[in-house]
Structures are given as structure tokens and as C-alpha cells.
Design a protein around this motif. Structure first.
Motif, mmCIF file in Angstrom:
data_model
loop_
_atom_site.group_PDB
_atom_site.id
_atom_site.type_symbol
_atom_site.label_atom_id
_atom_site.label_comp_id
_atom_site.label_asym_id
_atom_site.label_seq_id
_atom_site.Cartn_x
_atom_site.Cartn_y
_atom_site.Cartn_z
ATOM 1 N N VAL A 1 -20.730 -8.567 8.431
ATOM 2 C CA VAL A 1 -20.603 -9.251 7.142
ATOM 3 C C VAL A 1 -20.479 -8.210 6.024
ATOM 4 C CG1 VAL A 1 -23.106 -9.451 6.816
ATOM 5 C CG2 VAL A 1 -21.579 -11.101 5.715
ATOM 6 N N ARG A 2 -19.755 -8.609 4.998
ATOM 7 C CA ARG A 2 -19.613 -7.748 3.825
ATOM 8 C C ARG A 2 -19.515 -8.628 2.586
ATOM 9 N NH1 ARG A 2 -14.805 -3.803 1.669
ATOM 10 N NH2 ARG A 2 -15.645 -3.767 -0.440
ATOM 11 N N SER A 3 -20.303 -8.291 1.589
ATOM 12 C CA SER A 3 -20.232 -8.980 0.316
ATOM 13 C C SER A 3 -19.052 -8.413 -0.472
ATOM 14 C CB SER A 3 -21.525 -8.774 -0.465
ATOM 15 O OG SER A 3 -21.371 -9.277 -1.774
ATOM 16 N N LEU A 4 -18.337 -9.302 -1.142
ATOM 17 C CA LEU A 4 -17.257 -8.868 -2.015
ATOM 18 C C LEU A 4 -17.631 -9.063 -3.471
ATOM 19 C CD1 LEU A 4 -14.056 -10.215 -0.178
ATOM 20 C CD2 LEU A 4 -15.138 -7.988 -0.001
ATOM 21 N N ALA A 5 -18.895 -9.360 -3.756
ATOM 22 C CA ALA A 5 -19.356 -9.539 -5.132
ATOM 23 C C ALA A 5 -19.003 -8.315 -5.939
ATOM 24 C CB ALA A 5 -20.848 -9.796 -5.162
ATOM 25 N N GLY A 6 -18.386 -8.520 -7.064
ATOM 26 C CA GLY A 6 -18.001 -7.405 -7.913
ATOM 27 C C GLY A 6 -16.724 -6.732 -7.474
ATOM 28 N N GLY A 7 -15.992 -7.361 -6.559
ATOM 29 C CA GLY A 7 -14.726 -6.794 -6.088
ATOM 30 C C GLY A 7 -14.887 -6.121 -4.747
ATOM 31 N N ALA A 8 -13.778 -5.981 -4.061
ATOM 32 C CA ALA A 8 -13.817 -5.440 -2.694
ATOM 33 C C ALA A 8 -13.918 -3.944 -2.688
ATOM 34 C CB ALA A 8 -12.563 -5.874 -1.929
ATOM 35 N N THR B 1 0.872 -1.169 0.000
ATOM 36 C CA THR B 1 0.000 0.000 0.000
ATOM 37 C C THR B 1 0.912 1.223 0.000
ATOM 38 O OG1 THR B 1 -0.112 0.370 2.397
ATOM 39 C CG2 THR B 1 -1.610 -1.308 1.479
ATOM 40 N N ALA B 2 0.331 2.385 0.104
ATOM 41 C CA ALA B 2 1.136 3.603 0.141
ATOM 42 C C ALA B 2 2.080 3.626 1.340
ATOM 43 C CB ALA B 2 0.227 4.835 0.172
ATOM 44 N N ARG B 3 1.647 3.070 2.475
ATOM 45 C CA ARG B 3 2.458 3.146 3.689
ATOM 46 C C ARG B 3 2.922 1.804 4.236
ATOM 47 N NH1 ARG B 3 -0.801 6.082 8.041
ATOM 48 N NH2 ARG B 3 -2.374 4.587 7.387
ATOM 49 N N LEU B 4 2.394 0.713 3.699
ATOM 50 C CA LEU B 4 2.647 -0.599 4.280
ATOM 51 C C LEU B 4 3.089 -1.634 3.260
ATOM 52 C CD1 LEU B 4 -0.599 -0.873 6.446
ATOM 53 C CD2 LEU B 4 1.709 -0.389 7.291
ATOM 54 N N VAL B 5 3.786 -2.633 3.768
ATOM 55 C CA VAL B 5 4.081 -3.850 3.016
ATOM 56 C C VAL B 5 3.454 -4.984 3.822
ATOM 57 C CG1 VAL B 5 5.893 -5.410 2.208
ATOM 58 C CG2 VAL B 5 6.222 -2.932 2.070
ATOM 59 N N LEU B 6 2.668 -5.823 3.152
ATOM 60 C CA LEU B 6 2.051 -6.986 3.778
ATOM 61 C C LEU B 6 2.812 -8.208 3.286
ATOM 62 C CD1 LEU B 6 -0.188 -4.694 3.586
ATOM 63 C CD2 LEU B 6 -1.822 -6.546 3.822
ATOM 64 N N GLU B 7 3.586 -8.821 4.179
ATOM 65 C CA GLU B 7 4.409 -9.977 3.831
ATOM 66 C C GLU B 7 3.702 -11.252 4.260
ATOM 67 O OE1 GLU B 7 8.195 -9.764 5.756
ATOM 68 O OE2 GLU B 7 8.721 -7.885 4.776
ATOM 69 N N LEU C 1 -8.841 -7.423 1.660
ATOM 70 C CA LEU C 1 -10.146 -7.684 1.049
ATOM 71 C C LEU C 1 -10.056 -7.691 -0.468
ATOM 72 C CD1 LEU C 1 -12.486 -5.504 3.316
ATOM 73 C CD2 LEU C 1 -12.116 -7.981 3.449
ATOM 74 N N ASP C 2 -9.306 -6.747 -1.021
ATOM 75 C CA ASP C 2 -9.094 -6.729 -2.473
ATOM 76 C C ASP C 2 -8.423 -8.019 -2.937
ATOM 77 O OD1 ASP C 2 -10.203 -4.184 -2.645
ATOM 78 O OD2 ASP C 2 -8.254 -3.160 -2.747
ATOM 79 N N GLU C 3 -7.434 -8.472 -2.189
ATOM 80 C CA GLU C 3 -6.715 -9.706 -2.524
ATOM 81 C C GLU C 3 -7.651 -10.916 -2.431
ATOM 82 O OE1 GLU C 3 -2.951 -11.837 -3.345
ATOM 83 O OE2 GLU C 3 -3.840 -9.907 -3.828
ATOM 84 N N LEU C 4 -8.455 -10.957 -1.396
ATOM 85 C CA LEU C 4 -9.383 -12.075 -1.230
ATOM 86 C C LEU C 4 -10.374 -12.152 -2.384
ATOM 87 C CD1 LEU C 4 -10.151 -11.804 2.595
ATOM 88 C CD2 LEU C 4 -8.672 -13.487 1.451
ATOM 89 N N ALA C 5 -10.896 -11.007 -2.811
ATOM 90 C CA ALA C 5 -11.854 -10.981 -3.920
ATOM 91 C C ALA C 5 -11.178 -11.328 -5.244
ATOM 92 C CB ALA C 5 -12.522 -9.615 -4.012
ATOM 93 N N GLY C 6 -10.013 -10.737 -5.483
ATOM 94 C CA GLY C 6 -9.362 -10.886 -6.782
ATOM 95 C C GLY C 6 -8.603 -12.183 -6.990
ATOM 96 N N TRP C 7 -7.976 -12.709 -5.954
ATOM 97 C CA TRP C 7 -7.113 -13.884 -6.109
ATOM 98 C C TRP C 7 -7.670 -15.159 -5.495
ATOM 99 C CZ3 TRP C 7 -2.632 -14.452 -8.866
ATOM 100 C CH2 TRP C 7 -2.162 -13.287 -9.478
#
Length: 175
Positions: free
Chosen positions: A168-175, A6-12, A115-121
Motif C-alpha cells: 500500500v502507498r498513500s498518495l496524500a499530497g501527491g504521488a 516520460t523521458a523514455r516512454l509514451v503511455l497511450e 501514480l502521479d496521474e492518479l493523484a493529480g487527475w
């Protein structure tokens, strides 16, 4: 699992090699107030836990365990985000950020990226999270990420305590 930025973080992607530095991150007792745990007793215990998580699958193979360590761009580890992905395209999500780094938007930034990663990958269609009623910061974080309180009939797949609320949150159509 992929490394995410992200702009400020790295998620390893979590590995056993993270145990020593994460031991210090997880040492604050205040972190465990709402999650019903205690700080890890030793680096060796945390290594054993991370060894199991590093396999990325539950022992029965029915769940994917996705865990990322959060690093600021200066390299300092500050917490984690995690998702337990079920075969039905649902995922339980959680996050934790060390006290000195709370209230700076890191948890929201990292969770949004996850969430973006979960929806996309990972083809996740719905995310669930539980929060203790008293944990106002996490409740606000979930609302800001588009989660809604679940209906009482919403299947949680587990029994909630009287002080927990399901979101709960739907990720239909992307996060």
C-alpha cells in the motif's frame, strides 16, 4: 484519459486498436508466471477484452478502469500499466513489461507516471498492489516507489492467496 509521457516512454490510453501489437507483447508465457493468467489465445480474444476495457468503467459503474499501453519513444509497444479506481479514492495498480524490456527501469518509470496521474487527475488517495512472494523484481519495484507491506489488518477488499502479499502507498499530497 490522457496520453502521458516520460523521458523514455509514451503511455497511450488503451484502445481496441492496440490488440494486434499487444498480442505479440503478451505472448511470452514467462510474463504470466506471477499473475495467474495465460497468453491471450488470439488477437480476436484480445480485441474483445480491450473492447470491454475501452469503456473505462466496470459493468456496474462503480470502478474506473484506467489502462495505458507503454511505448518506447521509437514507437515500439513494450507493456502496460493499469489502475482500477474505486469510489473510495483507492486504486489497485498493476504493470507488465515484455521480457526483452525488463530490468531497464521502464516499469518503475511508467508506474511512477501513472501514480502521479492518479493523484493529480483522479483524486486517488491510496494505491494497493499485490505481488507473489517469489516475484522479487516487483517487490523491489514497489519498495522503490514508496509502497510498504500492508498490515495484516489492512482491508484488501479481496482474499489474498497464501503466496500473495499486499502493498500500500498513500498518495496524500501527491504521488
Amino acid at each position: 484519459m490522457r496520453r502521458l509521457e516520460t523521458a523514455r516512454l509514451v503511455l497511450e490510453p488503451l484502445s481496441v486498436a492496440h490488440a494486434a501489437e499487444m498480442f505479440d507483447v503478451l505472448a511470452a508465457p514467462s510474463l504470466h508466471r506471477y499473475i495467474g493468467s495465460v497468453p491471450p489465445p488470439s488477437v480476436a480474444d484480445l480485441r474483445q477484452r480491450y473492447l470491454r476495457l475501452e469503456g473505462r468503467r466496470s459493468p456496474d459503474g462503480r470502478q474506473r478502469w484506467l489502462n495505458w499501453i507503454l511505448r518506447r519513444r521509437d514507437g515500439r509497444a513494450i507493456g502496460f500499466v493499469q489502475a482500477t479506481v474505486n469510489a473510495g479514492f483507492d486504486a489497485w495498480v498493476a504493470w507488465l513489461v515484455s521480457p526483452p524490456h525488463q530490468r531497464h527501469g521502464y516499469a518503475a518509470e511508467a508506474t511512477r507516471t501513472m501514480l502521479d496521474e492518479l493523484a493529480g487527475w483522479y483524486a486517488v488517495r491510496r494505491c494497493l498492489a499485490t505481488v507473489e512472494v517469489e516475484n522479487e523484481a516487483s517487490t523491489r519495484l514497489l519498495a522503490g516507489l514508496g509502497f510498504s507491506p500492508a498490515e495484516s489488518s489492512e482491508p484488501a477488499g479481496r482474499t489474498l492467496t497464501p503466496s500473495e502479499r499486499l502493498y500500500v502507498r498513500s498518495l496524500a499530497g501527491g504521488a
